[in-house]
Motif scaffolding. Sequence first.
Motif, mmCIF file in Angstrom:
data_model
loop_
_atom_site.group_PDB
_atom_site.id
_atom_site.type_symbol
_atom_site.label_atom_id
_atom_site.label_comp_id
_atom_site.label_asym_id
_atom_site.label_seq_id
_atom_site.Cartn_x
_atom_site.Cartn_y
_atom_site.Cartn_z
ATOM 1 N N ASN A 1 0.012 6.694 -0.123
ATOM 2 C CA ASN A 1 -0.524 7.225 -1.372
ATOM 3 C C ASN A 1 -1.612 6.353 -1.988
ATOM 4 O OD1 ASN A 1 1.194 9.742 -2.167
ATOM 5 N ND2 ASN A 1 2.615 8.262 -1.278
ATOM 6 N N GLY A 2 -2.148 5.415 -1.206
ATOM 7 C CA GLY A 2 -3.272 4.599 -1.673
ATOM 8 C C GLY A 2 -2.928 3.662 -2.819
ATOM 9 N N ILE A 3 -1.674 3.266 -2.920
ATOM 10 C CA ILE A 3 -1.253 2.336 -3.970
ATOM 11 C C ILE A 3 -1.453 0.917 -3.442
ATOM 12 C CG2 ILE A 3 0.697 1.559 -5.381
ATOM 13 C CD1 ILE A 3 1.777 4.468 -5.148
ATOM 14 N N ASP A 4 -2.249 0.122 -4.171
ATOM 15 C CA ASP A 4 -2.642 -1.199 -3.692
ATOM 16 C C ASP A 4 -1.594 -2.284 -3.878
ATOM 17 O OD1 ASP A 4 -5.169 -0.276 -2.932
ATOM 18 O OD2 ASP A 4 -5.977 -0.608 -4.927
ATOM 19 N N VAL A 5 -0.716 -2.134 -4.866
ATOM 20 C CA VAL A 5 0.234 -3.193 -5.196
ATOM 21 C C VAL A 5 1.646 -2.627 -5.243
ATOM 22 C CG1 VAL A 5 0.927 -4.867 -6.951
ATOM 23 C CG2 VAL A 5 -1.492 -4.434 -6.540
ATOM 24 N N CYS B 1 3.580 3.483 -0.582
ATOM 25 C CA CYS B 1 2.364 2.922 -1.184
ATOM 26 C C CYS B 1 1.163 3.091 -0.264
ATOM 27 C CB CYS B 1 2.571 1.441 -1.517
ATOM 28 S SG CYS B 1 3.714 1.148 -2.866
ATOM 29 N N ILE B 2 1.340 2.803 1.006
ATOM 30 C CA ILE B 2 0.251 2.951 1.973
ATOM 31 C C ILE B 2 -0.194 4.408 2.050
ATOM 32 C CG2 ILE B 2 -0.353 2.826 4.428
ATOM 33 C CD1 ILE B 2 1.516 0.322 4.537
#
Length: 91
Positions: A28-32, A25-26
């Motif tokens: 790939n810019g995934i916030d949640v 997630c970090i």
Amino acid sequence: RYWGCFEEIRNLHFETCYYKTIEYCIDNGIDVMEPGAGGGDFKFMRGFEPVVTNSLHFVDDSRLGYAISEFLRQEAAGVELSVDDLLDRSA
């Protein structure tokens, strides 16, 4: 956690279900990242806020369906208190 494994590898569950997922997630810019239902305190200790989830199931036997409904009705108050407690501690 280890059903079907030929050997038990220490922390494999947490590495695959949490740490690598968070890293992905970090990167790939995934916030949640939703870690799934259940776990209460264990997920809270790892930095996840409690979220009430819902599910829908078909129970063919009406007697069993009634018993399940009664259990869930009684459990709901405890779940609400638990979530409120965890949210108070995270503020």
